[in-house]
Design an enzyme around this catalytic site. Structure first.
Site, short mmCIF file in Angstrom:
data_model
loop_
_atom_site.label_atom_id
_atom_site.label_comp_id
_atom_site.label_asym_id
_atom_site.label_seq_id
_atom_site.Cartn_x
_atom_site.Cartn_y
_atom_site.Cartn_z
N LYS A 10 0.84 -1.21 0.00
CA LYS A 10 0.00 0.00 0.00
C LYS A 10 0.87 1.25 0.00
O LYS A 10 2.03 1.22 0.43
CB LYS A 10 -0.93 0.05 1.22
CG LYS A 10 -0.25 -0.01 2.60
CD LYS A 10 0.24 1.30 3.19
CE LYS A 10 0.79 1.17 4.60
NZ LYS A 10 1.65 2.27 5.04
N VAL A 96 10.93 -4.73 3.43
CA VAL A 96 10.71 -4.93 4.87
C VAL A 96 10.96 -3.62 5.60
O VAL A 96 11.93 -2.90 5.31
CB VAL A 96 11.64 -6.04 5.41
CG1 VAL A 96 11.53 -6.15 6.93
CG2 VAL A 96 11.30 -7.38 4.77
N GLY A 99 7.36 0.88 5.24
CA GLY A 99 6.17 1.75 5.23
C GLY A 99 5.19 1.38 4.15
O GLY A 99 4.32 2.15 3.79
N GLY A 103 4.62 -6.64 6.24
CA GLY A 103 4.25 -7.61 7.27
C GLY A 103 2.74 -7.77 7.33
O GLY A 103 2.22 -8.88 7.49
N SER A 104 2.04 -6.66 7.19
CA SER A 104 0.57 -6.69 7.23
C SER A 104 0.03 -7.52 6.06
O SER A 104 -0.94 -8.28 6.22
CB SER A 104 -0.01 -5.27 7.14
OG SER A 104 0.54 -4.47 8.16
N ALA A 105 0.65 -7.39 4.90
CA ALA A 105 0.24 -8.17 3.73
C ALA A 105 0.38 -9.66 4.03
O ALA A 105 -0.52 -10.45 3.72
CB ALA A 105 1.11 -7.78 2.52
N ASP A 137 -2.78 -1.82 9.92
CA ASP A 137 -2.77 -1.85 8.45
C ASP A 137 -3.33 -3.15 7.87
O ASP A 137 -3.56 -3.24 6.67
CB ASP A 137 -1.33 -1.70 7.92
CG ASP A 137 -0.84 -0.26 7.90
OD1 ASP A 137 -1.67 0.67 7.99
OD2 ASP A 137 0.39 -0.07 7.76
C1 LIG Z 1 1.98 4.18 9.48
C2 LIG Z 1 0.94 3.23 8.93
O1 LIG Z 1 1.56 2.20 8.16
C3 LIG Z 1 0.01 3.98 7.98
O2 LIG Z 1 -0.82 3.13 7.25
C4 LIG Z 1 0.12 2.59 10.05
O3 LIG Z 1 -0.47 3.59 10.84
C5 LIG Z 1 0.92 1.64 10.92
O4 LIG Z 1 0.22 0.44 10.94
P1 LIG Z 1 0.85 -0.93 11.52
O5 LIG Z 1 2.26 -1.07 11.07
O6 LIG Z 1 -0.13 -2.00 11.21
O7 LIG Z 1 0.88 -0.58 13.05
P2 LIG Z 1 0.48 -1.44 14.34
O8 LIG Z 1 1.18 -2.75 14.27
O9 LIG Z 1 -0.98 -1.40 14.54
O10 LIG Z 1 1.16 -0.55 15.46
C6 LIG Z 1 2.55 -0.43 15.58
C7 LIG Z 1 2.85 0.81 16.42
O11 LIG Z 1 2.64 1.99 15.63
C8 LIG Z 1 2.07 3.03 16.41
N1 LIG Z 1 0.75 3.38 15.86
C9 LIG Z 1 0.17 2.62 14.87
C10 LIG Z 1 -1.06 2.98 14.34
C11 LIG Z 1 -1.70 4.13 14.86
N2 LIG Z 1 -2.89 4.52 14.41
N3 LIG Z 1 -1.11 4.86 15.84
C12 LIG Z 1 0.10 4.51 16.35
O12 LIG Z 1 0.63 5.19 17.21
C13 LIG Z 1 1.99 2.49 17.83
O13 LIG Z 1 3.18 2.86 18.47
C14 LIG Z 1 1.96 0.99 17.63
O14 LIG Z 1 2.46 0.29 18.73
N1 LIG Z 2 5.82 -11.26 7.63
C1 LIG Z 2 6.64 -10.25 7.98
N2 LIG Z 2 7.34 -9.62 7.05
C2 LIG Z 2 8.15 -8.58 7.40
N3 LIG Z 2 8.35 -8.16 8.64
C3 LIG Z 2 7.69 -8.78 9.62
C4 LIG Z 2 6.79 -9.84 9.31
N4 LIG Z 2 6.25 -10.23 10.47
C5 LIG Z 2 6.78 -9.46 11.42
N5 LIG Z 2 7.65 -8.58 10.93
C6 LIG Z 2 8.40 -7.56 11.74
O1 LIG Z 2 7.75 -6.30 11.53
C7 LIG Z 2 8.68 -5.26 11.29
C8 LIG Z 2 8.04 -4.27 10.33
O2 LIG Z 2 7.97 -4.88 9.09
P1 LIG Z 2 7.04 -4.42 7.89
O3 LIG Z 2 7.74 -4.85 6.65
O4 LIG Z 2 5.65 -4.85 8.10
O5 LIG Z 2 7.11 -2.85 8.05
P2 LIG Z 2 6.30 -1.72 7.33
O6 LIG Z 2 6.08 -2.11 5.92
O7 LIG Z 2 7.04 -0.45 7.61
O8 LIG Z 2 4.91 -1.70 8.08
P3 LIG Z 2 3.74 -0.61 7.97
O9 LIG Z 2 3.79 0.03 6.64
O10 LIG Z 2 2.50 -1.45 8.17
O11 LIG Z 2 3.98 0.31 9.12
C9 LIG Z 2 9.92 -5.95 10.73
O12 LIG Z 2 11.09 -5.28 11.07
C10 LIG Z 2 9.85 -7.36 11.33
O13 LIG Z 2 10.63 -7.43 12.51
#
Ligand SMILES: C[C@](O)(CO)[C@H](O)COP(=O)(O)OP(=O)(O)OC[C@H]1O[C@@H](n2ccc(N)nc2=O)[C@H](O)[C@@H]1O
Ligand SMILES: Nc1ncnc2c1ncn2[C@@H]1O[C@H](COP(=O)(O)OP(=O)(O)OP(=O)(O)O)[C@@H](O)[C@H]1O
Length: 298
Positions: A10, A96, A99, A103-105, A137
């Site tokens: 995303k 990884v 942003g 991981g959410s995917a 996410d």
């Molecule tokens: C930055 C974004 O990627 C934008 O889509 C999301 O808001 C983050 O989503 P995400 O990675 O799924 O986050 P989560 O696993 O729910 O939360 C991780 C950490 O991000 C912070 N967090 C996340 C979402 C939110 N609305 N407020 C927060 O402050 C919190 O510190 C939380 O402990």
């Molecule tokens: N399946 C996975 N793939 C990647 N990272 C994972 C996974 N499961 C847990 N993690 C942990 O989550 C952390 C964040 O990874 P991710 O790739 O999801 O970040 P991100 O894309 O920045 O997330 P978001 O955009 O949702 O904030 C990684 O550093 C890793 O330690």
């Protein structure tokens, strides 16, 4: 027998962030767009829960029960009284800690794949519920397309999009931790009044019309100053993309991936080439959106 699910990355075309809540999360007006960069999660029966991962960033992916794919399988199994004896394999193409909700995917993909493998027959509402427990996410990774997320970003309303938007993504040399970026947002916001996050009407209109120029004028990311504060070199990448003629430049979500909106495939390729030659990022990809959310392939 095995089941493979494909799940997109995303980009947040608007990320309006409110003040920190008592639970530590932030209320958001989060406009998600799913783009054509994918992870694939394959689930097959095994003696016990096991995870493997392949792809350029595989070494950074945890292979224990903290992996969101494992947590998704455990959550579904727990609710339905199923033994989570499966092998989860992740073919990872989403950067990884970039942003882009990689991981959410994988969480959304594993959930849908296990639901099919086990014949759980969970409703979309139950799956979305489990997704929201896994992370803010994750529901959008399941849904895809375009959506407005409120609350901490997990409460979704699907949005109409009137066309395809062309993007270039520049991956950075290191990751950024999402909690660290929100903490930096709080630090930078200290002593200031933070308005309630609201979706921009102009941005929603631009999406509905499929109008890239109007979208470029309306994109915004309240986490961008925090990401730049923790990773100042990102400004050079943004400058390089702007210089190459991108319609809009922004940090994707919590970063550090930077996103560049282009008018069409051709100009996206041009921006991508310039970014590759700029030496300001690790790698560059192009992708269009919106695309479908988690999809069963086999
Ligand atoms: C930055 C974004 O990627 C934008 O889509 C999301 O808001 C983050 O989503 P995400 O990675 O799924 O986050 P989560 O696993 O729910 O939360 C991780 C950490 O991000 C912070 N967090 C996340 C979402 C939110 N609305 N407020 C927060 O402050 C919190 O510190 C939380 O402990
Ligand atoms: N399946 C996975 N793939 C990647 N990272 C994972 C996974 N499961 C847990 N993690 C942990 O989550 C952390 C964040 O990874 P991710 O790739 O999801 O970040 P991100 O894309 O920045 O997330 P978001 O955009 O949702 O904030 C990684 O550093 C890793 O330690």
């Amino acid at each position: 027998m095995s089941v493979t699910v494909r799940v997109p990355a995303k980009v947040n075309v608007q990320l309006a962030v409110g003040a920190a809540r008592p639970d530590g999360f932030h209320d958001l007006a989060n406009v998600f767009l799913a783009v054509g960069l994918y992870d694939e999660v394959t689930v097959s029966p095994a003696d016990e829960l096991r995870i493997t991962c392949e792809g350029p960033d595989a070494a950074q992916v945890p292979l224990d029960r903290t992996n969101l794919a494992a947590r998704a399988a455990l959550a579904l199994a727990g609710r339905h009284g199923i033994e989570p004896a499966v092998h989860l394999h992740i073919a990872k193409d989403i950067p990884v800690a970039g942003g882009m909700a990689g991981g959410s995917a994988d969480g959304a993909g594993a959930l849908l794949a296990c639901d099919r493998l086990w014949g759980t027959g969970a409703s979309q509402a139950e799956l979305l519920d489990i997704c929201a427990e896994l992370g803010s996410d994750v529901p959008f990774s399941l849904l895809g397309g375009a959506a407005l997320g409120v609350g901490r970003g997990e409460r979704l309303t699907a949005l109409e999009v009137g066309g395809t938007f062309h993007w270039v993504f520049a991956m950075a040399g290191r990751g950024l931790s999402t909690p660290a970026v929100f903490r930096e947002f709080d630090r930078l916001a200290e002593g200031r009044d933070i308005p309630e996050p609201v979706a921009s009407a102009e941005l929603l209109r631009a999406l509905a019309k499929g109008d890239a120029d109007a979208l470029a004028a309306a994109v915004s990311n309240d986490l961008q100053p925090a990401a730049l504060s923790l990773f100042p070199e990102l400004a050079d990448t943004l400058d390089a993309g702007r210089g190459a003629g991108a319609l809009a430049t922004l940090v994707s979500g919590s970063g550090p991936t930077t996103a560049f909106l282009a008018r069409d495939t051709e100009s996206a390729e041009k921006v991508a080439e310039t970014l590759r030659a700029s030496g300001t990022c690790r790698s560059v990809r192009t992708a269009a959106g919106p695309v479908a959310g988690a999809t069963v392939l086999s």
